[in-house]
Design a protein around this motif. Structure first.
Motif, PDB file in Angstrom:
ATOM      1  N   ALA A   1     -26.140 -65.637  19.446  1.00 50.44           N
ATOM      2  CA  ALA A   1     -26.625 -67.009  19.591  1.00 50.44           C
ATOM      3  C   ALA A   1     -27.457 -67.168  20.859  1.00 50.44           C
ATOM      4  O   ALA A   1     -28.488 -67.859  20.860  1.00 50.44           O
ATOM      5  CB  ALA A   1     -25.438 -67.976  19.610  1.00 50.44           C
ATOM      6  N   LEU A   2     -27.033 -66.502  21.943  1.00 51.39           N
ATOM      7  CA  LEU A   2     -27.768 -66.571  23.202  1.00 51.39           C
ATOM      8  C   LEU A   2     -29.139 -65.916  23.069  1.00 51.39           C
ATOM      9  O   LEU A   2     -30.147 -66.429  23.571  1.00 51.39           O
ATOM     10  CB  LEU A   2     -26.965 -65.912  24.315  1.00 51.39           C
ATOM     11  CG  LEU A   2     -27.594 -65.917  25.716  1.00 51.39           C
ATOM     12  CD1 LEU A   2     -27.780 -67.346  26.201  1.00 51.39           C
ATOM     13  CD2 LEU A   2     -26.725 -65.122  26.695  1.00 51.39           C
ATOM     14  N   LEU A   3     -29.199 -64.773  22.365  1.00 52.26           N
ATOM     15  CA  LEU A   3     -30.476 -64.091  22.148  1.00 52.26           C
ATOM     16  C   LEU A   3     -31.438 -64.965  21.352  1.00 52.26           C
ATOM     17  O   LEU A   3     -32.628 -65.062  21.671  1.00 52.26           O
ATOM     18  CB  LEU A   3     -30.237 -62.758  21.423  1.00 52.26           C
ATOM     19  CG  LEU A   3     -29.647 -61.610  22.238  1.00 52.26           C
ATOM     20  CD1 LEU A   3     -29.404 -60.406  21.338  1.00 52.26           C
ATOM     21  CD2 LEU A   3     -30.564 -61.230  23.379  1.00 52.26           C
TER      22      LEU A   3
ATOM     23  N   GLN B   1     -38.640 -68.651  24.668  1.00 49.00           N
ATOM     24  CA  GLN B   1     -39.819 -67.858  25.021  1.00 49.00           C
ATOM     25  C   GLN B   1     -40.997 -68.180  24.103  1.00 49.00           C
ATOM     26  O   GLN B   1     -42.155 -68.201  24.540  1.00 49.00           O
ATOM     27  CB  GLN B   1     -39.482 -66.370  24.945  1.00 49.00           C
ATOM     28  CG  GLN B   1     -38.533 -65.917  26.044  1.00 49.00           C
ATOM     29  CD  GLN B   1     -38.051 -64.490  25.829  1.00 49.00           C
ATOM     30  OE1 GLN B   1     -38.467 -63.820  24.887  1.00 49.00           O
ATOM     31  NE2 GLN B   1     -37.164 -64.023  26.703  1.00 49.00           N
ATOM     32  N   ALA B   2     -40.698 -68.427  22.834  1.00 47.01           N
ATOM     33  CA  ALA B   2     -41.770 -68.774  21.892  1.00 47.01           C
ATOM     34  C   ALA B   2     -42.408 -70.109  22.264  1.00 47.01           C
ATOM     35  O   ALA B   2     -43.623 -70.296  22.136  1.00 47.01           O
ATOM     36  CB  ALA B   2     -41.217 -68.819  20.471  1.00 47.01           C
TER      37      ALA B   2
END
Length: 563
Positions: A158-160, A167-168
């Motif tokens: 979930a963190l990733l 970032q997107a």
């Protein structure tokens, strides 16, 4: 108030519902035939066997210190045992750095980062994870390991995903390039500077980002182990063997891989290509003979270095190893061979070499070459010849850990094809962590090994280690379990190595209490196991043949046309 008759009826119902009269009659009848000396002990043992299985009542984690005075995790597991809360198991988990010796100073782990990981793990154990453990049975090792691991792994994923989304959003679109401006500069002869030719370097594997506090996974897994063994009145390795469904009566103790000298990129001297010079005893040699011999070897080398370089030359590093200034690897090998021969022992018969090359440490990422000796660079394709020459001159070398970077498949495969018939090609960095590796399909046509180093750290559970070890052994690999730079006095690693059927256990040097404790555990087990202990057979070297290049579609078409 209830009358005496009502209380009497309630008592009779309570005892009958719990079969107390029947149990009392059974134990009294059985005891009469046995007539034990300790009557109360007999009755106590009888009812103890009938009592409810212990269940976890709480898990408590606090800060502790490791062998280097750095922050570590002390986890205590409490269970409800016969109506009383008792401390039944604990673990001490240290946090190691995964960076290579040659990394930049600004990239090195700081104590602040280590402390943050420890505090995050403690917070997880004392709060969220503890809630899912209450009333669970600690002996269900596999189920508990999987539950705790899944809890942390779900949060990692979930963190990733959250970071990727952020970032997107933050990514700014690149301006379009005007085609009219392309090639506007003159391209005539001599109009521009000479182009710089860059070497194509295969990058290192991307370091996995773990969830903050992932060390809680191995901390609890180890605590489950010790708790289950205490409650069952058995050793940890027997508990693990039984919990995995095994019924092995015979036990092979792992052979200690002992660090004698340390060199490498971060050490004194010019030699970079061997980080650790390690020795392992012959399987036919008893530990009661081998370990004292290694201690004498360590002492003899210490005296030799002191005679040449003064009293400071006997200082040891965090592994307990001696750190002489070596200008080439042959010096370290010759030094150990000579000191061993002075004891009447022979390298290649009584002891053998295993070298930890740790190729990432001395790879020059700017030049794309290996700096095997300071100032002497070797291209990746030349490393096979380098190791072949060394193994030919020192046939007592039976294993090399990461002789080249596993990311460089062509160089790795060339090393394997040259020396795998007489030397184990072992990797520590070539595969994913055990929790991932155990579920992966291995393609040995692309990347093959004859040995694997695993550590019980990070988010690796004991179950991950044992399952992954079985998988790799079934694939023809030799398994080595290893301790870290940061350690405690716990001897759990020895028991896990036994349950995993690991042939080797990497313990560092015979110095400092945290390592001597593990040597003592091996010595104790050698005596205690008796007939259960069996010796390892002759070490086999699975030959890894050279990899044939995969034909391209064009080649296949040409072949079919010609036919």
């Amino acid at each position: 108030m209830e009358s005496q008759e009502e209380l009497k009826d309630q008592a009779i119902a309570y005892y009958n519902n719990n079969k107390v009269p029947m149990r009392m009659q059974e134990v009294l009848n059985a005891m009469f035939h046995v007539q034990p000396e300790d009557v109360n002990g007999y009755v106590s043992k009888y009812f103890e066997d009938l009592s409810m299985a212990p269940t976890i009542s709480k898990a408590v984690a606090i800060r502790s210190l490791d062998n280097k005075g750095c922050c570590s995790i002390l986890t205590k597991l409490y269970c409800k045992v016969r109506n009383n809360e008792k401390l039944v198991g604990e673990s001490r988990v240290c946090i190691d750095s995964e960076l290579v010796d040659s990394c930049k100073d600004e990239d090195k782990d700081t104590e602040d980062g280590r402390t943050a990981e420890v505090d995050d793990a403690i917070n997880l154990i004392n709060n969220e994870i503890q809630n899912i453990l209450i009333s669970k049975t600690p002996s269900h090792q596999h189920a508990l390991d999987e539950e705790v691991y899944s809890f942390v792994e779900t949060r990692r994923i979930a963190l990733l995903e959250k970071n990727e989304d952020r970032q997107a959003e933050e990514a700014t679109p690149q301006p379009a390039i005007d085609d009219n401006k392309k090639g506007s500069k003159k391209s005539g002869k001599g109009s521009g500077k000479k182009k710089n030719t860059q070497i194509a370097i295969v990058p290192d594997k991307v370091k996995e980002v773990l969830y903050p506090g992932s060390s809680s996974v191995t901390a609890l897994s180890q605590a489950f182990c010790t708790a289950s063994a205490v409650l069952a009145g058995t050793s940890v390795f027997d508990h693990l063997i039984q919990s995995s469904g095994g019924d092995d009566y015979s036990i092979c103790l792992p052979l200690p891989v002992i660090t004698i000298l340390q060199s490498g990129k971060a050490a004194l001297g010019k030699s970079n290509c061997v980080k650790e010079f390690m020795v392992v005893p012959s399987p036919s040699m008893k530990f009661s003979e081998a370990i004292p011999a290694v201690i004498k070897l360590h002492g003899a080398l210490m005296r030799l270095l002191c005679a040449k370089g003064g009293v400071t030359a006997k200082n040891v590093n965090d592994f307990g190893a001696l750190c002489p200034a070596l200008d080439k690897p042959e010096q370290g090998l010759d030094m150990i061979i000579e000191a061993l021969s002075q004891q009447g022992l022979e390298m290649g018969k009584d002891f053998f070499f295993i070298l930890n090359s740790s190729a990432h440490d001395y790879f020059d990422y700017e030049k794309g070459k290996y700096e095997v000796i300071t100032g002497a660079l070797k291209a990746s394709e030349d490393m096979a010849d380098f190791w072949t020459d060394l193994c030919n001159r020192y046939p007592s070398i039976i294993g090399i850990i990461d002789p080249v970077r596993p990311e460089e498949a062509a160089s790795w495969n060339k090393v394997c094809s040259e020396i795998s018939d007489r030397c184990l090609i072992i990797t520590e960095k070539g595969y994913d962590r055990p929790g991932l590796l155990k579920n992966q399909t291995l393609d040995f046509h692309q990347f093959a090994t004859s040995g694997l180093v695993m550590r019980l750290t990070g988010c690796n559970t004991v179950t991950h280690i044992t399952e992954c070890a079985k998988k790799m052994i079934d694939c023809g690999n030799t398994v080595m379990l290893a301790g870290g730079e940061n350690e405690s006095n716990s001897t759990l690693l020895v028991d896990v190595a036994i349950a995993s059927k690991a042939r080797f256990i990497k313990l560092g040097a015979p110095a400092r209490g945290e390592r001597i404790a593990k040597f003592n555990r091996l010595l104790e087990l050698e005596e205690e196991l008796g007939e259960r202990r069996t010796q390892w057979g002759t070490l086999e070297f699975p030959v890894i043949p050279p990899k044939l290049p995969t034909p391209s579609p064009t080649d296949e078409n040409e072949t079919s046309t010609e036919s």
